[in-house]
Design an enzyme around this catalytic site. Structure first.
Site, short mmCIF file in Angstrom:
data_model
loop_
_atom_site.label_atom_id
_atom_site.label_comp_id
_atom_site.label_asym_id
_atom_site.label_seq_id
_atom_site.Cartn_x
_atom_site.Cartn_y
_atom_site.Cartn_z
N GLU A 111 32.63 74.93 -80.80
CA GLU A 111 33.80 75.81 -81.02
C GLU A 111 33.67 77.11 -80.23
OE1 GLU A 111 36.46 75.19 -82.87
OE2 GLU A 111 35.90 73.63 -84.30
N ILE A 128 31.73 64.55 -79.33
CA ILE A 128 32.92 64.56 -80.19
C ILE A 128 32.54 64.19 -81.63
CG2 ILE A 128 35.27 63.69 -80.48
CD1 ILE A 128 34.68 65.35 -77.85
N GLY A 162 4.81 77.22 -95.50
CA GLY A 162 4.77 75.81 -95.05
C GLY A 162 5.87 74.98 -95.70
P1 TGC Z 1 42.88 81.51 -70.74
O1 TGC Z 1 43.61 81.70 -69.44
O2 TGC Z 1 42.20 82.66 -71.35
O3 TGC Z 1 43.89 80.91 -71.83
C1 TGC Z 1 44.75 79.83 -71.54
C2 TGC Z 1 45.94 79.93 -72.49
O4 TGC Z 1 45.50 79.79 -73.84
C3 TGC Z 1 45.81 80.98 -74.61
N1 TGC Z 1 44.65 81.19 -75.50
C4 TGC Z 1 44.69 80.91 -76.80
N2 TGC Z 1 45.68 80.47 -77.60
C5 TGC Z 1 45.40 80.28 -78.90
N3 TGC Z 1 44.18 80.48 -79.42
C6 TGC Z 1 43.15 80.91 -78.66
N4 TGC Z 1 41.93 81.06 -79.20
C7 TGC Z 1 43.39 81.15 -77.28
N5 TGC Z 1 42.62 81.57 -76.24
C8 TGC Z 1 43.42 81.60 -75.17
C9 TGC Z 1 45.98 82.07 -73.57
O5 TGC Z 1 46.80 83.09 -74.07
C10 TGC Z 1 46.63 81.29 -72.46
O6 TGC Z 1 47.99 81.07 -72.80
P2 TGC Z 1 49.15 81.01 -71.68
O7 TGC Z 1 50.41 80.93 -72.44
O8 TGC Z 1 49.01 82.27 -70.87
O9 TGC Z 1 48.87 79.79 -70.87
O10 TGC Z 1 41.89 80.28 -70.52
P3 TGC Z 1 40.53 80.17 -69.71
O11 TGC Z 1 40.58 78.90 -68.94
O12 TGC Z 1 40.25 81.45 -68.96
O13 TGC Z 1 39.43 79.95 -70.86
C11 TGC Z 1 39.19 80.91 -71.80
C12 TGC Z 1 37.98 80.52 -72.72
C13 TGC Z 1 36.71 80.47 -71.93
C14 TGC Z 1 37.88 81.63 -73.74
C15 TGC Z 1 38.25 79.22 -73.43
O14 TGC Z 1 38.47 78.19 -72.60
C16 TGC Z 1 37.20 78.90 -74.48
O15 TGC Z 1 37.39 79.29 -75.64
N6 TGC Z 1 36.08 78.14 -74.17
C17 TGC Z 1 35.18 77.61 -75.18
C18 TGC Z 1 35.46 76.12 -75.34
C19 TGC Z 1 35.40 75.67 -76.77
O16 TGC Z 1 35.45 76.46 -77.70
N7 TGC Z 1 35.33 74.39 -76.97
C20 TGC Z 1 35.35 73.83 -78.28
C21 TGC Z 1 35.53 72.33 -78.23
S1 TGC Z 1 35.95 71.65 -79.82
C22 TGC Z 1 34.57 71.76 -80.72
O17 TGC Z 1 33.58 72.29 -80.37
C23 TGC Z 1 34.69 71.15 -82.06
S2 TGC Z 1 33.27 71.20 -83.00
C24 TGC Z 1 34.00 70.76 -84.45
C25 TGC Z 1 33.09 70.63 -85.59
O18 TGC Z 1 32.30 69.65 -85.65
O19 TGC Z 1 33.24 71.46 -86.57
P1 FAD Z 2 28.05 74.83 -71.26
O1 FAD Z 2 29.49 75.21 -71.18
O2 FAD Z 2 27.45 74.04 -70.15
O3 FAD Z 2 27.20 76.12 -71.54
C1 FAD Z 2 25.79 76.18 -71.37
C2 FAD Z 2 25.36 77.65 -71.51
O4 FAD Z 2 25.98 78.42 -70.49
C3 FAD Z 2 25.80 78.26 -72.85
O5 FAD Z 2 24.78 79.10 -73.31
C4 FAD Z 2 27.02 79.08 -72.47
O6 FAD Z 2 27.21 80.20 -73.33
C5 FAD Z 2 26.66 79.54 -71.06
N1 FAD Z 2 27.87 79.84 -70.28
C6 FAD Z 2 28.86 78.99 -69.91
N2 FAD Z 2 29.81 79.65 -69.23
C7 FAD Z 2 29.40 80.95 -69.15
C8 FAD Z 2 29.94 82.13 -68.58
N3 FAD Z 2 31.12 82.14 -67.95
N4 FAD Z 2 29.24 83.29 -68.68
C9 FAD Z 2 28.05 83.30 -69.33
N5 FAD Z 2 27.48 82.23 -69.91
C10 FAD Z 2 28.16 81.07 -69.81
N6 FAD Z 2 33.74 69.32 -78.48
C11 FAD Z 2 34.95 68.73 -78.74
O7 FAD Z 2 35.85 68.76 -77.92
N7 FAD Z 2 35.17 68.11 -79.95
C12 FAD Z 2 34.21 68.04 -80.91
O8 FAD Z 2 34.46 67.48 -81.99
C13 FAD Z 2 32.94 68.62 -80.65
N8 FAD Z 2 31.92 68.49 -81.55
C14 FAD Z 2 30.67 68.92 -81.22
C15 FAD Z 2 29.59 68.62 -82.07
C16 FAD Z 2 28.30 68.99 -81.73
C17 FAD Z 2 27.16 68.63 -82.62
C18 FAD Z 2 28.07 69.73 -80.53
C19 FAD Z 2 26.70 70.17 -80.16
C20 FAD Z 2 29.13 70.02 -79.69
C21 FAD Z 2 30.43 69.61 -80.02
N9 FAD Z 2 31.50 69.82 -79.13
C22 FAD Z 2 32.74 69.27 -79.39
C23 FAD Z 2 31.27 70.43 -77.83
C24 FAD Z 2 31.07 71.95 -77.86
O9 FAD Z 2 32.28 72.61 -78.08
C25 FAD Z 2 30.42 72.36 -76.55
O10 FAD Z 2 29.08 71.91 -76.59
C26 FAD Z 2 30.47 73.86 -76.29
O11 FAD Z 2 31.81 74.28 -76.10
C27 FAD Z 2 29.62 74.27 -75.09
O12 FAD Z 2 29.85 73.43 -73.98
P2 FAD Z 2 28.59 72.78 -73.22
O13 FAD Z 2 27.74 72.11 -74.23
O14 FAD Z 2 29.13 71.97 -72.10
O15 FAD Z 2 27.76 74.00 -72.64
#
Ligand code: TGC
Ligand code: FAD
Length: 400
Positions: A379, A178, A356
C-alpha cells in the site's frame, strides 16, 4: 479445530488500553462494533492463528465469519453488501482485526476497500448488483491487481494491457504480490488501453488464459495467501470494464481507502505487542525483581504507550475528516506511514522485552513483527509515503 491446532491454541488475554480516554470521543455504535470484533477475534482468530502462520496456511474459512461481523466494506452502503457505518467504525474494525493478525486485516482490507469499493465507486448498476452482495457475504473472494514484477512503487509504468476485440478486450500481462489471488473468484485488474490510459476490469477466475499461482516462501504475513495474476490473451467481456473511471486516480483512490484502514490496523498490532510486554513485565522476574520494576523496562513501556496514544489520536482525527470527505490522500499517507512505523518499533521493543521467549510462537510478538515488515511495504512503502508528504508540503515532486 484439528489436534495440532488444539495443542497450540491459546487463550487470548488481551486487555483494553485507552490511556487518553479516546473511547469518550467514540459513539455507541463504534464501541459496539469494536467489542463485537474483539470478541470474534478472541474466539475465532487467536486460538488458531499461530498454527496457520506456522504452516504458512491461510484460514480461508474465516472469510464467512468476517462477512458476518461486517468486516467487508463497513462504510459502504448496506444495499451494496456493505455495513452502512461511518469511517471511524471502519477504522476501529480494522484495528481489532489487526490486533489479531495483519493477515486477517489484509483479507478484509482487500475485499472491502480494494475490490468492493472500486466496483461500488467506478462500476455500473449491473456490476454492483452482480458482484457486491456476493463479496459482502463472503460467497465470493476478491483480489486487486495493480503491482507488476517491474512496477511496484511506480504503478503508472505498468505494461499489462487491453486491446479492443469486438465485444471483448484481450488482456495480456502479469501482476505480482497479489493478496488472496490464488483463492479469489474475481480480480479487479488495472491495465492500459491502446491509448495508454489505465482502466479497471473485473476478471473472473474461470476466464481462459487466466491463472493465479501462489507465491511461496514468505517469512511475513504467513497466514495470508499471496500470488501472481497471469493473463495470456484473456478475453474479458466489455461489460466487465469499470466504466466510471480512467487513469491512475482509479486505483490510487482505492488505495486511499485501504491505507486509511491500515493506519488504524497498525495501532491494533502495536496494542497487542504492548499488552503482551506489559503483562510479561509484571510476571517475569530477574535479579529478584519483576522486569517492570527496572527503569529500562518502564522507559520502554512508557514510550510504547505514548507512541500508541499519539497514533490513536491521529486515527481519530483522520476518521472525523474522512467522515466529512475531507481526509486528503497526503493526510492518509502521513497516518499510514507514522502508524505502521510506530507499530514496527513497538513490536521490535516488545520482542526484546520477552527475551528468548519473544522469538517463539508462545507470544504473538514475532508474528506481528514479521507481518509488519509487509505492512510497511505494501500500500505504498514507508519512503513513498514520506515523498507524498514532502510533495504535499513543498509542491515539488521528488519521485521521478
Ligand atoms: P500522480 O501523477 O501523483 O497521480 C496520478 C493521478 O492520481 C491522483 N492521485 C490520487 N487519487 C486518489 N487517491 C490517492 N491516494 C491519489 N494519489 C494521486 C492524482 O491527483 C492524479 O490525478 P489526475 O486527475 O491528475 O490524473 O501519480 P504518479 O505516477 O506520480 O505516482 C504517485 C505515487 C508514487 C504516489 C503513486 O503511484 C503511489 O502511491 N505509489 C505506491 C504504489 C502503491 O501504493 N501500491 C499499492 C499496491 S496495492 C497493495 O499493496 C495492496 S496490499 C493489500 C493488503 O494485503 O492489505
Ligand atoms: P519497489 O517499488 O521496487 O521499491 C523498492 C525500494 O525502493 C523501496 O524501499 C522503495 O521505497 C524504494 N523506492 C522506490 N521508488 C523510490 C523513489 N522514487 N525514491 C526513493 N525510494 C524509492 N500489490 C497489489 O497490487 N495488490 C495486492 O494485493 C498486494 N498485496 C501485497 C501483499 C504483500 C505481502 C506484499 C509484500 C506486497 C503486496 N503488494 C500488492 C505489492 C506492494 O504494494 C508493493 O510491494 C509495494 O508497492 C512496493 O513495490 P515493490 O515491491 O515493487 O518495491
Amino acid at each position: 479445530m484439528n489436534s495440532n491446532q488444539k495443542a497450540s491454541a491459546k487463550t487470548d488475554l488481551y486487555e483494553h488500553h485507552d490511556y487518553y480516554g479516546i473511547d469518550e470521543l467514540l459513539q455507541e455504535d463504534h464501541l459496539l462494533a469494536r467489542d463485537a470484533v474483539r470478541d470474534w477475534v478472541k474466539q475465532e482468530v487467536s486460538p488458531i492463528i499461530e498454527d496457520y502462520a506456522n504452516r504458512a496456511a491461510c484460514p480461508t474459512h474465516l472469510f464467512k465469519g468476517l462477512a458476518e461481523i461486517g468486516a467487508f466494506g463497513p462504510s459502504l452502503p448496506q444495499e451494496y453488501g456493505g455495513g452502512g457505518m461511518d469511517e471511524i467504525a471502519y477504522g476501529i474494525i480494522m484495528q481489532e482485526l489487526e490486533r489479531g493478525d495483519s493477515g486477517i486485516r489484509s483479507m478484509a482490507s482487500v475485499q472491502g476497500s480494494l475490490v468492493m469499493y472500486p466496483i461500488y465507486k467506478y462500476g455500473n448498476e449491473e456490476q454492483k448488483r452482480k458482484y457486491l452482495p456476493k463479496l459482502g457475504s463472503g460467497e465470493f473472494i476478491g483480489c486487486f491487481g495493480l503491482t507488476e514484477p517491474d512496477h511496484g512503487s511506480n504503478p503508472g509504468g505498468m505494461v499489462t494491457n487491453i486491446k479492443d476485440d469486438g465485444d471483448a478486450y484481450i488482456l495480456n500481462g502479469a501482476k505480482m504480490w497479489i493478496t488472496n489471488s490464488p483463492v479469489a473468484d474475481i480480480a479487479v485488474v488495472w491495465a492500459k488501453d491502446e491509448e495508454g490510459v489505465i482502466r479497471g476490469l473485473i476478471v473472473e477466475k474461470d476466464m481462459k488464459g487466466f491463472s493465479a499461482p501462489e507465491i511461496h516462501g514468505k517469512w511475513s504475513l504467513r497466514a495470508s495467501v499471496t500470488g501472481e495474476l497471469v493473463f495470456e490473451d484473456v478475453r474479458v467481456p466489455k461489460s466487465n470494464l469499470l466504466p466510471n473511471v480512467a487513469g491512475l486516480k482509479g486505483p490510487l483512490g482505492c488505495l486511499s481507502k485501504a491505507r486509511y484502514g491500515i493506519a488504524w490496523g497498525a495501532v491494533g498490532a502495536a496494542l497487542d505487542c504492548y499488552d503482551s510486554a506489559l503483562r510479561y513485565s509484571k510476571e517475569r522476574e530477574q535479579f529478584g525483581k519483576k522486569l517492570g520494576q527496572f527503569q529500562l523496562t518502564q522507559k520502554k513501556l512508557a514510550e510504547m504507550i505514548t507512541e500508541i496514544t499519539k497514533a490513536q489520536l491521529l486515527c481519530w482525527r483522520l476518521g472525523t475528516l474522512a467522515n466529512v470527505g475531507k481526509a486528503s490522500p497526503a493526510q492518509i499517507s502521513m497516518a499510514k506511514r507514522n502508524n505502521v512505523h510506530m507499530a514496527l518499533e513497538v513490536a521490535r521493543e516488545a520482542r526484546q522485552m520477552h527475551g528468548g521467549m519473544g522469538i517463539t510462537g508462545e507470544y504473538p510478538i514475532m508474528r506481528h513483527m514479521m507481518n509488519l515488515e509487509s505492512v510497511v511495504t505494501y500500500e505504498g512503502t514507508h519512503d513513498i509515503h514520506l515523498l507524498i508528504t514532502g510533495m504535499d508540503v513543498t509542491g515539488m515532486n521528488a519521485f521521478g
